[in-house]
Design an enzyme around this catalytic site. Sequence first.
Site, mmCIF file in Angstrom:
data_model
loop_
_atom_site.group_PDB
_atom_site.id
_atom_site.type_symbol
_atom_site.label_atom_id
_atom_site.label_comp_id
_atom_site.label_asym_id
_atom_site.label_seq_id
_atom_site.Cartn_x
_atom_site.Cartn_y
_atom_site.Cartn_z
ATOM 1 N N SER A 21 -3.579 -34.493 -44.849
ATOM 2 C CA SER A 21 -4.083 -35.541 -45.747
ATOM 3 C C SER A 21 -4.153 -35.032 -47.182
ATOM 4 C CB SER A 21 -5.468 -35.997 -45.293
ATOM 5 O OG SER A 21 -5.426 -36.615 -44.034
ATOM 6 N N HIS A 47 -9.131 -39.359 -50.563
ATOM 7 C CA HIS A 47 -9.131 -39.258 -49.103
ATOM 8 C C HIS A 47 -10.091 -40.265 -48.478
ATOM 9 C CE1 HIS A 47 -10.366 -37.242 -45.226
ATOM 10 N NE2 HIS A 47 -9.065 -37.267 -45.094
#
Length: 219
Positions: A21, A47
């Site tokens: 991520s 995120h």
Amino acid sequence: MSLNPTTYDYIRDPKKIYERSFEIVRSEAKLDHLPAALHPVAIRLIHACGMVDLPQDLDASEGVVEKAHAALQNGAPILTDVEMVAHGIIKRYLPAQNEVICTLNEPEVIRFSHDLGNTRSAAAITLWKPYLNGAVVAIGNAPTALFYLLECIAAGWGLPAAVLGFPVGFVGAAESKQALSENDLGIPYLTVHGRRGGSALAAAAVNAVAAGLPEETKG
């Protein structure tokens, strides 16, 4: 009858999910205009919401990350307007087992709200007075809470180590964050301008100033 459940090919390792991520965020987001200390903050915020354009609205006073981190290291409490922020803070990342305080559901808050003629979120801040000086504040929901916090600081209640201001919505959110960034009270601040915000962003900001990106593979 035999069962043959459908399975999918996806990453199951939490560490690898975080690593991948953050790799994607770094590859897609523009962070060059931000000081290096704000990069972990921006990455955690992206995120949390999936919006790689968020850094264009990120605003922070000079040294706010360092000031908030130092306060947490010294045991400062974290004050927040809603339980969702409190639950989003990763407790193992807090450097001094810092107390996380949310007073929204205290029984006297409804009475305070009536007395003030303001929202419960704002009235709950009345109970912050003993903790406010030197604390790290994370506002993740109500613009009224941020406005009233600024009024209380101006009234001499104490100066927080940092205010992480992320109220969300269409009425007062942008205005309250603008007031935070334009404060002349010496308040170190971190915010995202405009309508965007919310509990996930406020919690992500706390996690970032507390610990940076410990999930990320160190080169």
